[in-house]
Design a protein around this motif. Sequence first.
Motif, PDB file in Angstrom:
ATOM      1  N   MET A  33       0.871  -1.086   0.089  1.00  0.00           N
ATOM      2  CA  MET A  33      -0.029   0.018  -0.067  1.00  0.00           C
ATOM      3  C   MET A  33       0.859   1.409   0.136  1.00  0.00           C
ATOM      4  SD  MET A  33      -2.922   0.928  -0.309  1.00  0.00           S
ATOM      5  CE  MET A  33      -3.754  -0.393   0.036  1.00  0.00           C
ATOM      6  N   THR A 303      -6.092   3.016   0.224  1.00  0.00           N
ATOM      7  CA  THR A 303      -6.885   2.701  -1.012  1.00  0.00           C
ATOM      8  C   THR A 303      -7.529   3.958  -1.438  1.00  0.00           C
ATOM      9  OG1 THR A 303      -6.968   0.106  -0.530  1.00  0.00           O
ATOM     10  CG2 THR A 303      -8.568   1.358  -2.197  1.00  0.00           C
ATOM     11  N   SER A 306      -4.957   6.599  -2.480  1.00  0.00           N
ATOM     12  CA  SER A 306      -4.537   6.349  -4.041  1.00  0.00           C
ATOM     13  C   SER A 306      -5.541   6.673  -5.038  1.00  0.00           C
ATOM     14  CB  SER A 306      -3.966   4.935  -4.042  1.00  0.00           C
ATOM     15  OG  SER A 306      -3.019   4.710  -3.039  1.00  0.00           O
TER      16      SER A 306
END
Length: 313
Positions: A33, A303, A306
Motif C-alpha cells: 500500500m 486505497t 491512492s
Amino acid sequence: MTQPLEPTLAMFQNPFARYFAATRPAFLTASLMACLIGLAVAWHGGAAFDVPMALVTLLFALLAQAGVNVLNDYYDALNGTDAQNTERIFPFTGGSRFIQNGVMTQAEMRNFGFALMAGVAVAGLWLMARSAPQLMYVGLAGLFIGWAYSAPPFRLNSRGLGELCVAAGFLAITVGTDFVQRKGFAAAPFIAGLPYALLVTNLLYINQFPDRTADTAAGKLHWVARLPIQSARWGYSLIVALAYAWLLLGALLDWLPLWSLAAFLALPLSIKAARLLLQHAAQPRQLGEAIKLTIGAMMVHGTLLSLALLLSK
C-alpha cells in the motif's frame, strides 16, 4: 476469539513454503500500500510512468519488509521476548513463532533475513542506476532503520524509538517509489505518505499491548512498556489525531487534492479500535478485534487516498 493455529514443522515440510511463510506474507500488504500511494503521487504529479521500474520498486519494498520481519524474529529470539510471551495474539503479535515452535532454527532465520536484505541491496542498486544516485539515501536509511529497529547495539524500539522507525520506514517507501518515477525528490510524497505511515505506526503501537509483559521482562522498553497502561492507551488516539489532522491540513492548503478527504472514510475504523483499546488495554488478549480494525483502517485509508490521487490528476 479463536486464534489460528501456530506454525509447526509438520505444516511446512516443503522448504519453499516454509521460507515464504517465515516472511509473514500477509503483513507485506503494508509495504504494498505504501508503494501504491507513492505511484499514485507520481502519477498525479505528471511523472512519466515506467511500469517495469514500478514493478521492481514494489519487489524492492516487499523484500525489505520481508527481511525486516525475519530479522526481527531472529533478534527477538535472541533477547527472549517471544519465547516468554504468553499473552500474544497470533498471528498479529509475539512474532511468527517459527523459531519457538522449531520450524526454523535461529541460524536459518538469521541467514535468510540477511539474504533478503542482500536482495534489497541488489534491487536498490538497479533502481538507482535507472533513476538517480540520490535514491541511495532513501535506500540506506530504510535498510538501517529496518536492521537497527531490533538489532543490537542500537535496538531502537527498546529505546522508545520504534514508532518513529516505523513511521519513517513506511514513509521512505512512499518517497522512494515516487522518486523512482520522478527521478528526483518532491514534497508531494512526504505530504501524502505521512498519514498512512502514522496509521501503520498505530499497528505497531497496539500490537505492543499484548507483548507488553514479555517485552518489559526482556528489556524491550518501548513506550507501551515504559508508560502506565492507563496513560499508554491514549497514544493510539493521539497518533490517529495526528494522521487525520495532517490529511485535513494538506487538503485545506491545496497540498493534496480535495478528493483526498475521501480517506476520512477510514476514520470510523480507527475510532472503534481506539475505543476498544481504551476499554481493554489492561486485558490485552481481548484486543484482537481492535488490531484487525487497525489493519482495516490502514488499508482503507491507503486505497482511498491512492484512488483520489489517481482520479484527480
